[in-house]
Scaffold this active site. Structure first.
Site, PDB file in Angstrom:
ATOM      1  N   LYS A   1      -8.234  -9.262 -51.932  1.00  0.00           N
ATOM      2  CA  LYS A   1      -7.381  -9.889 -52.950  1.00  0.00           C
ATOM      3  C   LYS A   1      -7.283  -8.995 -54.181  1.00  0.00           C
ATOM      4  O   LYS A   1      -6.222  -8.826 -54.772  1.00  0.00           O
ATOM      5  CB  LYS A   1      -7.947 -11.273 -53.322  1.00  0.00           C
ATOM      6  CG  LYS A   1      -7.797 -12.287 -52.194  1.00  0.00           C
ATOM      7  CD  LYS A   1      -8.573 -13.573 -52.433  1.00  0.00           C
ATOM      8  CE  LYS A   1      -8.438 -14.506 -51.223  1.00  0.00           C
ATOM      9  NZ  LYS A   1      -9.259 -15.719 -51.317  1.00  0.00           N
TER      10      LYS A   1
ATOM     11  N   GLN B   1     -13.209 -19.043 -55.258  1.00  0.00           N
ATOM     12  CA  GLN B   1     -13.412 -18.718 -53.842  1.00  0.00           C
ATOM     13  C   GLN B   1     -14.272 -19.795 -53.175  1.00  0.00           C
ATOM     14  O   GLN B   1     -15.366 -20.115 -53.657  1.00  0.00           O
ATOM     15  CB  GLN B   1     -14.079 -17.331 -53.731  1.00  0.00           C
ATOM     16  CG  GLN B   1     -14.213 -16.823 -52.326  1.00  0.00           C
ATOM     17  CD  GLN B   1     -12.867 -16.514 -51.646  1.00  0.00           C
ATOM     18  OE1 GLN B   1     -11.953 -15.973 -52.266  1.00  0.00           O
ATOM     19  NE2 GLN B   1     -12.740 -16.874 -50.387  1.00  0.00           N
TER      20      GLN B   1
ATOM     21  N   ASP C   1      -3.964 -21.265 -55.378  1.00  0.00           N
ATOM     22  CA  ASP C   1      -4.352 -21.563 -54.000  1.00  0.00           C
ATOM     23  C   ASP C   1      -3.546 -22.746 -53.466  1.00  0.00           C
ATOM     24  O   ASP C   1      -3.571 -23.012 -52.266  1.00  0.00           O
ATOM     25  CB  ASP C   1      -5.854 -21.916 -53.939  1.00  0.00           C
ATOM     26  CG  ASP C   1      -6.645 -20.893 -53.142  1.00  0.00           C
ATOM     27  OD1 ASP C   1      -6.020 -20.092 -52.422  1.00  0.00           O
ATOM     28  OD2 ASP C   1      -7.890 -20.901 -53.244  1.00  0.00           O
TER      29      ASP C   1
END
Ligand code: NDP
Length: 286
Positions: free
Chosen positions: A53, A97, A120
């Protein structure tokens, strides 16, 4: 029939160069899209995802920050950190995360990120907007799957799309997106009877289970577009999908490989969401 292999890697490369141009133009207008990633603990899998990422964010020219905390931090500390990034004008996207250590409530953490920065696409407001057909930040893996189907010119309207898996991060949102594209959607899961009978009817088959090679060639309709989301690490260390690639490629019309299919697209769509978030936050303030 030998399937056309859809290279998520190649499509990502193209999309990332377009995003880099967009970020450059935004910077000239004084908008520098920023992404903050928060990692708790040292899971090797999470560290490896974050590396990918970060690389994509830097390649595209995003402002990037990684907050890496020990796995002993409290939930309160994590929530306070999220609040700081919610207020910070230099960051338009916040990603925590997952998974988190068991003493931290994942739902509370997801709910704390303001929906405008939820790159997300997991916040209930963004999920609700997706279901009701409103513009929203959409979870990256499902968004990447739809992008690949569109770029390959695979028709979705009127087709039978079968999704195997009903998780909140892949199965359910990809089913919603396919519905939005006017496909007729069937969603299967571990309690589905006669799975193979259903998958064999799919013009578009999305497999997001997490079981290596569960879907065989005999489960696939001739000419179908097969998207393999699974990422399973075999004992040998090899990464493999949920679809038996060698068999599927003789039957499907299109097929994504693992690695090099859905994975790179997921990361690219995170950058895409960050750019989208930056543009809409700035527009809302104007
Ligand atoms: P989850 O474990 O959350 O969900 C798995 C789903 O598969 C569940 O809905 C489950 O059904 C269903 N399932 C399990 N076994 C079977 C079976 N035998 N037959 C039919 N359905 C079954 O997984 P995720 O959705 O998070 O991830 C799925 C896979 O995709 C994993 O391998 C993951 O690593 C990968 N992944 C890849 C990404 C990428 O970027 N490439 C991103 C995200 C995930 P039930 O609900 O009944 O339990």
């Amino acid at each position: 029939m030998t399937a056309k292999i859809i290279s998520g890697k190649e499509i990502s490369r193209q999309k990332r160069s377009e995003l880099a141009l967009e970020v450059k133009a935004l910077k000239e207008e004084g908008i520098h899209p920023g992404l903050a990633i928060i990692l708790v603990g040292d899971s090797p899998a999470s560290l490896s995802y974050i590396k990918g990422k970060q690389k994509a964010a830097e390649e595209i020219g995003l402002h990037f920050k990684l907050e890496h905390f020990s796995e002993t931090i409290s939930e309160e500390f994590l929530l306070n950190t999220i609040d700081q990034y919610n207020r910070n004008n230099h960051f338009h996207g916040i990603l925590v995360q997952l998974p988190l250590p068991s003493h931290i409530n994942e739902t509370a953490v997801i709910d704390r990120i303001i929906p405008e920065k939820d790159v997300d696409g997991f916040h209930p407001i963004n999920v609700g907007k997706l279901v009701t057909g409103q513009d929203s930040l959409v979870s990256c893996t499902p968004a990447g799957i739809i992008e690949m189907l569109k770029i390959e010119g695979i028709q979705m309207a009127g087709k039978h799309a079968v999704v195997v898996g009903r998780s909140n991060i892949v199965g359910k949102p990809v089913a919603q997106l396919l519905l939005k594209e006017n496909a007729t959607v069937t969603c299967c899961h571990s309690k589905t009877s006669n799975l193979s009978e259903i998958t064999k009817q799919a013009d578009i088959l999305i497999v997001a289970i997490g079981r290596a090679n569960l879907i065989k060639g005999s489960d696939i309709k001739e000419g179908a577009a097969v998207i393999d989301v699974g990422m399973n690490r075999l004992e040998s260390g090899k990464l493999t999908g949920d679809v038996m690639f060698e068999e599927a490629k003789e039957i499907a019309g299109y097929l994504t490989p693992v690695p090099g299919g859905v994975g790179p697209m997921t990361i690219t769509m995170l950058a895409d969401n960050t750019v989208k978030a930056a543009k809409s936050i700035v527009k809302a303030k104007a």
